[in-house]
Design an enzyme around this catalytic site. Structure first.
Site, PDB file in Angstrom:
ATOM      1  N   TRP A 167       9.456 -11.539  -8.396  1.00  0.00           N
ATOM      2  CA  TRP A 167       9.028 -10.312  -7.712  1.00  0.00           C
ATOM      3  C   TRP A 167       9.855  -9.089  -8.127  1.00  0.00           C
ATOM      4  O   TRP A 167      10.209  -8.260  -7.302  1.00  0.00           O
ATOM      5  CB  TRP A 167       9.112 -10.483  -6.187  1.00  0.00           C
ATOM      6  CG  TRP A 167       8.563 -11.763  -5.673  1.00  0.00           C
ATOM      7  CD1 TRP A 167       9.269 -12.805  -5.127  1.00  0.00           C
ATOM      8  CD2 TRP A 167       7.190 -12.169  -5.652  1.00  0.00           C
ATOM      9  NE1 TRP A 167       8.425 -13.822  -4.772  1.00  0.00           N
ATOM     10  CE2 TRP A 167       7.141 -13.464  -5.078  1.00  0.00           C
ATOM     11  CE3 TRP A 167       6.000 -11.567  -6.058  1.00  0.00           C
ATOM     12  CZ2 TRP A 167       5.961 -14.157  -4.909  1.00  0.00           C
ATOM     13  CZ3 TRP A 167       4.811 -12.255  -5.893  1.00  0.00           C
ATOM     14  CH2 TRP A 167       4.791 -13.533  -5.329  1.00  0.00           C
ATOM     15  N   THR A 220      10.392  -5.612  -9.582  1.00  0.00           N
ATOM     16  CA  THR A 220       9.673  -4.361  -9.851  1.00  0.00           C
ATOM     17  C   THR A 220      10.228  -3.670 -11.092  1.00  0.00           C
ATOM     18  O   THR A 220      11.443  -3.697 -11.335  1.00  0.00           O
ATOM     19  CB  THR A 220       9.790  -3.427  -8.641  1.00  0.00           C
ATOM     20  OG1 THR A 220       9.262  -4.075  -7.490  1.00  0.00           O
ATOM     21  CG2 THR A 220       9.029  -2.130  -8.871  1.00  0.00           C
ATOM     22  N   GLN A 263     -16.392  15.435  17.883  1.00  0.00           N
ATOM     23  CA  GLN A 263     -15.086  15.377  18.531  1.00  0.00           C
ATOM     24  C   GLN A 263     -14.364  14.061  18.250  1.00  0.00           C
ATOM     25  O   GLN A 263     -13.137  14.044  18.084  1.00  0.00           O
ATOM     26  CB  GLN A 263     -15.238  15.572  20.047  1.00  0.00           C
ATOM     27  CG  GLN A 263     -13.901  15.732  20.755  1.00  0.00           C
ATOM     28  CD  GLN A 263     -14.066  15.928  22.249  1.00  0.00           C
ATOM     29  OE1 GLN A 263     -14.559  15.037  22.942  1.00  0.00           O
ATOM     30  NE2 GLN A 263     -13.678  17.100  22.743  1.00  0.00           N
ATOM     31  N   GLU A 303      11.493  -5.005   0.011  1.00  0.00           N
ATOM     32  CA  GLU A 303      12.758  -4.373   0.417  1.00  0.00           C
ATOM     33  C   GLU A 303      13.051  -4.567   1.907  1.00  0.00           C
ATOM     34  O   GLU A 303      13.530  -3.669   2.594  1.00  0.00           O
ATOM     35  CB  GLU A 303      12.789  -2.895   0.021  1.00  0.00           C
ATOM     36  CG  GLU A 303      12.877  -2.719  -1.483  1.00  0.00           C
ATOM     37  CD  GLU A 303      13.345  -1.356  -1.914  1.00  0.00           C
ATOM     38  OE1 GLU A 303      14.201  -0.764  -1.229  1.00  0.00           O
ATOM     39  OE2 GLU A 303      12.848  -0.881  -2.950  1.00  0.00           O
ATOM     40  N   THR A 307      11.212  -7.239   4.990  1.00  0.00           N
ATOM     41  CA  THR A 307       9.964  -7.295   5.744  1.00  0.00           C
ATOM     42  C   THR A 307      10.105  -6.569   7.083  1.00  0.00           C
ATOM     43  O   THR A 307      11.215  -6.256   7.528  1.00  0.00           O
ATOM     44  CB  THR A 307       9.565  -8.754   6.021  1.00  0.00           C
ATOM     45  OG1 THR A 307      10.548  -9.334   6.894  1.00  0.00           O
ATOM     46  CG2 THR A 307       9.476  -9.562   4.745  1.00  0.00           C
TER      47      THR A 307
END
Length: 388
Positions: free
Chosen positions: A163, A165, A286, A370, A372
């Site tokens: 995982w 990035t 509205q 970063e 949960t």
């Protein structure tokens, strides 16, 4: 007797901050906007866009000028992530990881030789990546299994990271491994590993629900030799680097989610003004006015939380609780606002021809990476209630 000027409102920007924000906003709309759908479908970041991000100074916002950076503030980085994410959260997270995780870690923990070598590159042409997570260590970040064994003047790294990035585009990786499993978290050490290091390869690239242009890959280390001079900070201090950097990074994710929500709201409001039903624009009903007003209120509350946490960080004041709160709350707001934006569009919102479908997919990750939402709530509870 001169009138005393009170403290500036949280969302009130100084002249330089406003100019910076407006420049990024224009860049995001004009340069990123036309590429969003193509990058999402190809699951690839446009190489020309990456060059432009560097040229504009967005990949080295907090890097001191002496190393070729912009010498900006953490709040500047947060503004940039917000504005970019309003157009494409995939690009937003690339800029976020570069600035709030990688650059922040190096500015704070690198020695002078490492700063000269790597900050200059991160400011000009090199993307950074932050490699902490493993198959067995997600929320339990310090249960990592990756080993680093000292051999002479080097460390030999073995293991896998998941995982990660920016992995496909990155030239520099901050990699966390343990030098002493018996020491628990006190054995964790951070290493600066360059792309192409012998024994280091990229593994599987994940096929994700959202932020698809942002690469998320597996890293494989097989007897990867890293010089001891590449240790970031001190051996055994990696846990401290990880914790403190992620605390700052959560504000960055809060900014990404804030920008995403703002972008979704903007599309929904525009559609409601243009789309006609029963002879009237949707916005004349509205019920639609109230829905858009509620969405806008939640976005403003999220902005106050993000800006407050970022300004506390710049002021060198405690911000841990505020960072956890803003990360938790903004991820909730982003998912809810993006979902409602799809509903404003009706059937059109459910197809890829319109942008809200992508933002809805992108929003989901905010509650996961970063830290949960459960982890943020645990942090908040501990800080507010003490250890139970």
């Amino acid at each position: 007797m001169s009138q005393q000027v009170g403290p500036m409102a949280l969302t009130q920007l100084g002249d330089d901050e406003q100019l910076f924000r407006d420049t990024i906003r224009r860049f995001a709309v004009e340069q990123i906007g036309p590429l969003v759908r193509g990058m999402d479908e190809s699951q690839q970041m446009d190489a020309g866009l990456i060059r432009k991000l560097f040229e504009l100074g967005l990949m080295g916002i907090e890097i001191p000028e002496e190393y070729g950076g912009a010498g900006g503030t953490f709040f500047n980085a947060i503004l940039a992530v917000e504005e970019i994410s309003a157009v494409d959260p995939s690009v937003g997270v690339m800029v976020d990881v570069q600035n709030t995780l990688c650059v922040n870690a190096l500015v704070r923990w690198a020695n002078e030789e490492q700063k000269k070598r790597y900050l200059t590159r991160l400011a000009t042409d090199t993307i950074g990546s932050y490699a902490l997570s493993e198959a067995s260590s997600g929320s339990d970040a310090f249960a990592l299994q990756m080993r680093a064994v000292k051999r002479g003047d080097d460390y030999v790294l073995n293991g896998q990271k998941l995982w990660i990035t920016n992995a496909k585009e990155a030239g520099l990786f901050i990699v966390f491994a343990t030098i002493d499993p018996a020491a628990g978290y006190k054995g964790i050490t951070a290493f600066l590993v360059e792309k192409g290091a012998p024994g280091f390869t990229l593994g599987k690239k994940e096929d994700k629900l959202g932020i698809r242009a942002s690469s998320t890959c597996e890293l494989i280390f097989n007897d990867c030799v890293v010089p001891a001079a590449q240790v970031l900070g001190e051996p055994g201090k990696g846990y401290k680097i990880a914790i403190e950097t992620l605390n700052e990074g959560r504000i960055g994710i809060g900014s990404q989610m804030l920008g995403l929500a703002q972008g979704a709201w903007g599309y929904a409001a525009k559609w409601a003004k243009e789309r006609k039903q029963f002879g009237k624009a949707l916005v004349e009903f509205q019920a639609m006015q109230f829905q858009l007003a509620e969405m806008a209120t939640e976005i403003e509350a999220a902005r106050l939380m993000v800006y407050n946490a970022a300004r506390l960080k710049d002021a060198k004041q405690e911000f841990l609780k505020e960072a956890a709160m803003c990360k938790y709350f903004t991820s909730q707001v982003a998912e809810r606002v993006a979902s409602l934006a799809v509903e404003v569009y009706g059937g059109s919102g459910f197809v890829k021809d319109y942008p809200v479908e992508k933002l809805y997919r992108d929003a989901k990750i905010g509650k996961i990476y970063e830290g949960t939402s459960f982890m943020q709530l645990g942090t908040i509870a501990k800080l507010m209630l003490g250890k139970i």
